[in-house]
Design an enzyme around this catalytic site. Structure first.
Site, short mmCIF file in Angstrom:
data_model
loop_
_atom_site.label_atom_id
_atom_site.label_comp_id
_atom_site.label_asym_id
_atom_site.label_seq_id
_atom_site.Cartn_x
_atom_site.Cartn_y
_atom_site.Cartn_z
N SER A 1 1.06 -1.11 -0.08
CA SER A 1 -0.10 0.02 -0.18
C SER A 1 0.08 1.57 -0.04
O SER A 1 1.90 0.97 0.67
CB SER A 1 -0.60 -0.05 1.37
OG SER A 1 -0.97 1.48 1.64
N TYR B 1 -2.73 -0.08 10.50
CA TYR B 1 -2.39 -0.55 8.75
C TYR B 1 -1.13 -0.49 7.91
O TYR B 1 -0.66 -1.85 7.36
CB TYR B 1 -3.95 -0.19 7.80
CG TYR B 1 -4.33 -0.42 6.14
CD1 TYR B 1 -4.36 -1.58 6.29
CD2 TYR B 1 -3.48 0.21 5.49
CE1 TYR B 1 -4.46 -2.12 4.69
CE2 TYR B 1 -3.34 -0.33 4.36
CZ TYR B 1 -4.06 -0.98 3.60
OH TYR B 1 -3.93 -1.26 2.18
#
Length: 343
Positions: A136, A161
């Protein structure tokens, strides 16, 4: 090496097959003639009816097999790898969402750490030709140097995350070093499009508008110093993955592991994105659409800007994402109006 050089007899695993990117990818691979096994646990992080709808487009297609299961179930994963003898693996299953990782950290450790470990162990025991996995853009944290390059320091994540995605890159590198598993991590930049994730801002803005509610914009109302995002249309993401699939890194060049950015390389101000979304819905509905806006402070874990350098991707596969937000958001708005029957 071109995609056409992949053997059409190859069996490909796609985890997160009921997800946004996963479902599009399965559809594309099947259209090219490959056998695809899709795995998903269909969790309730967002509306499961949308996940089932995505699967409806896949089930019954020649070459597609769906397995409902959790990647954190190691026994299931090992059995699946033993039975299917996958040639290539595209690992997209994960607990997504920056803000939700603050509310429910356990889900991120279970899926993003334990689940990814199970995938790596399965690839080690039943060696695959290429593991492609989702990282990501969030790994760049609050980096101020732009565009973000794969060689930039990413040791300071600002959300759990992001930390799990950075961990995935380190874990994959270690397994590639120890067991020569060819692996590519893809740092996705704000993927959007029809049938996307309802937790993403553009989708939630639409939902709030049609409920007659104001949208909440977390940028302090500071238009001069607005958030920037490298919004990347779903078709561009899929094209990039498909082109990369046959391009496994080689152990002759050292550790057969790499990370690549895959973004639009053209960041937009959040407010520009919102105004474009309003215009897209105006076009789709044939009337003026204007969101009622409430401006709030930036949320913990959010970053001021994302901006992908994609030179490595372009050099490797001769492709760069290029769908402008005017085109991508219009496709989303047209789909949304038809799917939800709004007026």
């Amino acid at each position: 090496m071109q995609l056409s050089e992949l053997r059409l007899s190859e069996n490909i695993l796609v985890t997160g097959a009921a997800g946004f990117i996963g479902s599009y990818l399965c559809h594309r691979l099947l259209s090219l003639g490959y056998s695809v096994v899709g795995v998903d646990n269909i969790n309730s992080y967002y509306d499961v009816s949308l996940k089932h709808e995505r699967l409806c487009y896949l089930k019954g297609k020649p070459g597609f097999t769906f397995v409902m299961g959790d990647i954190s179930n190691k026994e299931l994963m090992l059995r699946l790898f033993a039975e299917q003898k996958f040639d290539r693996v595209i690992h997209l299953a994960a607990q997504a969402g920056v803000r939700y990782s603050i509310e429910n950290p356990d889900a991120y450790i279970s899926s993003n750490i334990v689940g990814f470990y199970d995938i790596l162990e399965s690839c080690r025991k039943y060696l695959v030709q290429h593991l492609v996995y989702a990282s990501s853009s969030s790994v760049y944290g609050s980096n101020v140097k732009v565009p973000f390059e794969e060689s930039d320091n990413v040791d300071h994540p600002v959300s759990l995350y992001a930390a799990t995605k950075k961990s995935n890159e380190l874990m994959a590198h270690t397994y590639s070093h120890l067991y020569k598993i060819p692996a590519t991590g893809l740092r996705f930049f704000t993927v959007y499009g029809p049938m996307g994730r309802p937790d993403m801002a553009y989708f939630s803005f639409a939902n709030q508008y049609f409920k007659g509610e104001p949208i909440r914009i977390f940028n302090n109302g500071d238009f001069d110093h607005d958030l920037y995002r490298d919004f990347t249309y779903i078709d561009d993401i899929i094209e990039g993955i498909v082109r990369l699939l046959p391009e496994a890194p080689s152990a002759t060049e050292g550790v057969p592991h790499r990370v690549l950015n895959i973004g639009n390389n053209s960041p937009e101000k959040l407010m520009t994105f919102i105004f474009t979304l309003e215009k897209a819905f105006s076009n789709a509905l044939g009337r003026k659409v204007e969101f009622e806006k409430i401006y709030e402070p930036i949320k913990p874990g959010d970053v001021p800007a994302t901006y992908a350098s994609i030179e490595k991707l372009q050099s490797l596969v001769g492709f760069k994402p290029q769908t402008p937000i005017e085109v991508g958001l219009q496709k989303f708005a047209d789909w949304y109006v038809e799917y939800y029957k709004v007026k």
